[in-house]
Write an enzyme that holds these catalytic residues in place. Structure first.
Site, PDB file in Angstrom:
ATOM      1  N   LYS A 205       0.997  -1.140  -0.060  1.00 42.30           N
ATOM      2  CA  LYS A 205       0.002   0.166  -0.023  1.00 42.30           C
ATOM      3  C   LYS A 205       0.742   1.396   0.064  1.00 42.30           C
ATOM      4  CE  LYS A 205      -4.073   1.476  -0.266  1.00 42.30           C
ATOM      5  NZ  LYS A 205      -4.888   1.264  -1.495  1.00 42.30           N
ATOM      6  N   SER A 411      -8.489  -0.123  -5.268  1.00 46.18           N
ATOM      7  CA  SER A 411      -8.558   0.010  -3.830  1.00 46.18           C
ATOM      8  C   SER A 411     -10.078   0.625  -3.951  1.00 46.18           C
ATOM      9  CB  SER A 411      -7.684   1.629  -3.488  1.00 46.18           C
ATOM     10  OG  SER A 411      -7.484   1.284  -2.324  1.00 46.18           O
TER      11      SER A 411
END
Length: 622
Positions: A205, A411
């Site tokens: 991430k 996402s």
């Protein structure tokens, strides 16, 4: 204005009220007159608003950023932007595809002339869509030619789909491959004494890295190389197929570009010829004369017979869209941009705005299926969940839900997609990035450095906890981190339920990692590779709708009365020359850097989640 007390003042007051009332009436009548005679009368008179010359070439010259859904700009601002040239324009990919589709069977159009030189931004998935649109046009047997001064990588991809590619003798083709270069702020924040409080889950991430580091992490580099390699391979294969060359030669030519320039005496244009990227070098006057020989002169005898694609769109598109109240429908809802909490206009996804569009479709008894077109890198976790819950309500009603992914569906873009009955993606779609982070910058060190202090009291340990001028206490940080970890577990669970996988299987391909559409299909994150039309047909099939016996309803945000009035006024009065203006603007490297920095600053605006939890991939490519 309050009614005055004095006699003289009263006289002026009444004069002003008469003038004010009459001004409103006059301007209202003007607006009504323009609407009637500029929109309604032409619509019912049977005549075209724009004349298409017989035997003309369709000048296909997209300008600015090609996008799924142009951001909303009121017509006055749009006109000022056009004059000042400060804001790059946007064009809808669907308008461009409609133009190509209609021109294919229009006997008045004999040739397609592609001028891609004014395109400043277009994603890989939309390049594929344009490729397919041009290929469909070519099935008519009509000639397709392309001309440019210089071709950037994306511009050349579009030009390469033509039967013949022409370029200015002083021009050049620049193919360089795909990259992902980001701006990093860790040292700047340290110099400014800003504390970047970051909370995240997911090894890959990397969306928040620019605020923590001055360079890209090894994890991020590994993941980026993987998906960039996938979409670059697709790009090369398409160019090779269009130009009849070997895909492997493209990398070789790029990596030995300096040598190629030496062999061609530093001549960019001759190098492009030697690489078989361009068919012939011709000046603008020479290309114009060539086109005159093919399609004839225009009425003014200043150029070849032509109509540009924007004018052609006005000729073929009804000024008012009608919705048949009696037909069964597949509702198509576009989710374009960063996901933010609340209500937002086009160009950004508002959680409440998109949820309302879904609810409108769900409550319409004639809607038999929903297709959600996702082109989003994500954003607010809370807003993403608001959208997902509304989609689940549609499924509870028995409506098939199909997701079609554009350039990005990562996402938060994947969060709102995961529970669909089917997910379709483009091979070059960037998706996945199943991870979550929190970001709260605080300025206590900045204020202290400047000699400013903040202090006070509260009734509990958490009173004033989010005061960014004081910093976050360890307890607050623990609370936020716990929420982020819980958000990641929720993300894994909803993907697990939607994709019929265990949470362990999802976690193995999650951790914030981004995947190409091709790889995502192998991993089970998407079901099929294909276009939006493929997704619509599949949704109709799931709803047991017979082919050609249903309509497609593009659910749009309802304009306010003020927005609609301005739109009608400007659409009726602002005209565009039907001929091509031969000027091609390319952004300089300095322009590109400034736009990139401006875009980076704009991204901060998406951080409006009430829980400070974000599912955003920050995965734009260059």
């Amino acid at each position: 204005m309050e009614k005055p007390a004095g006699t003289a003042a009263k006289i002026f007051y009444y004069i002003w009220m008469v003038f004010k009332t009459n001004a409103i009436v006059v301007f209202g009548l003007i607006a009504l007159f323009i609407t009637i005679f500029g929109v309604i009368v032409p619509m019912f008179s049977g005549g075209e608003r724009v004349k298409v010359p017989e035997g003309a070439a369709l000048v296909f010259a997209p300008k600015g950023v090609i996008t799924e859904q142009p951001q909303f700009v009121d017509p006055v601002t749009e006109a000022l932007n056009e004059i000042s040239n400060q804001q790059p324009p946007e064009e809808s990919i669907y308008d461009l595809l409609d133009v190509l589709k209609e021109a294919k069977d229009d006997d008045r159009i004999t040739t397609l002339a592609i001028y891609p030189g004014q395109i400043s931004g277009v994603g890989p998935a939309m390049l594929e869509m344009l490729r397919d649109g041009i290929a469909d046009f070519k099935e008519s047997g009509k000639k397709v030619v392309a001309y440019g001064d210089f071709f950037s990588q994306s511009q050349y991809y579009i030009a390469a789909q033509a039967d013949e590619v022409y370029m200015h003798p002083y021009g050049g083709v620049i193919l360089e491959g795909y990259s992902r270069v980001r701006t990093y702020y860790a040292s700047l924040l340290e110099n400014l004494k800003v504390t970047p409080n970051v909370f995240k889950v997911g090894t890959y991430k990397s969306a928040i890295e620019p605020y923590l580091r001055d360079d890209m992490s090894d994890y991020a580099k590994d993941a980026n190389r993987a998906f960039l390699g996938d979409i670059w391979e697709l790009f090369k294969q398409d160019i090779a197929a269009a130009r009849g060359i070997d895909a492997a030669d493209i990398d070789r030519q790029i990596n030995s570009y300096a040598e190629g320039m030496r062999q061609n005496n530093g001549d960019f244009a001759q190098l492009a010829i030697s690489q078989k990227l361009v068919d012939k070098l011709v000046s603008r006057p020479e290309f114009r004369e060539m086109m005159i020989e093919r399609v004839g002169q225009n009425e003014k005898e200043t150029s070849y017979k032509q109509i540009n694609h924007r004018q052609y769109l006005k000729a073929i598109k009804p000024p008012i869209e009608f919705k048949n109240p009696n037909s069964d429908k597949v509702a198509v809802i576009v989710a374009k941009g960063a996901i933010m909490d609340g209500r937002q206009k086009e160009g950004t996804i508002g959680g409440d705005t998109l949820a309302y569009k879904i609810r409108r479709a769900r409550l319409d008894d004639k809607v038999k299926a929903i297709v959600l077109r996702v082109d989003s890198p994500g954003g607010s976790a809370f807003a993403s969940e608001v959208i997902r819950q509304e989609l689940l309500k549609a499924k509870e009603k028995g409506l098939p839900l199909v997701v079609s992914m554009g350039t990005y569906a990562a996402s938060g873009g994947y969060w709102i997609s995961a529970n669909a009955d089917e997910i379709w993606a483009r091979p070059s779609t960037l998706t996945g990035s199943i991870g979550i982070f929190g970001f709260i910058p605080t300025f206590e060190r900045s204020l202290n450095w400047a000699g400013i202090s903040r202090d006070g009291v509260g009734t509990t340990n958490l009173a004033g906890a989010m005061d960014v001028g004081r910093g976050l206490s360890p307890e607050v940080k623990e609370i936020i981190q716990a929420n982020i970890e819980n958000g990641y577990r929720r993300f894994l669970t909803l993907v697990s339920n939607g994709r019929n996988m265990t949470t362990e299987e999802v976690d193995a391909i999650a951790q914030g990692r981004i995947w190409s559409g091709i790889k995502a299909k192998e991993l089970g994150l998407v079901d099929n590779l294909g276009s939006l039309n493929d997704a619509i047909k599949s949704a109709a099939k799931l709803a047991n709708l017979e082919e050609s016996k249903y309509d497609i309803w593009k659910v749009k945000r309802e304009l306010t009365e003020k927005e609609q009035l301005l739109k009608d006024l400007f659409n009726a009065t602002v005209a565009e020359s039907p001929e091509l203006i031969e000027s091609f603007k390319s952004d300089t490297p300095v322009d590109a850097l400034i736009l990139d920095l401006k875009a980076e600053m704009e991204k901060v605006k998406v951080f409006n989640d009430p829980h400070h939890a974000y599912v955003h991939c920050n995965c734009e490519i260059d």
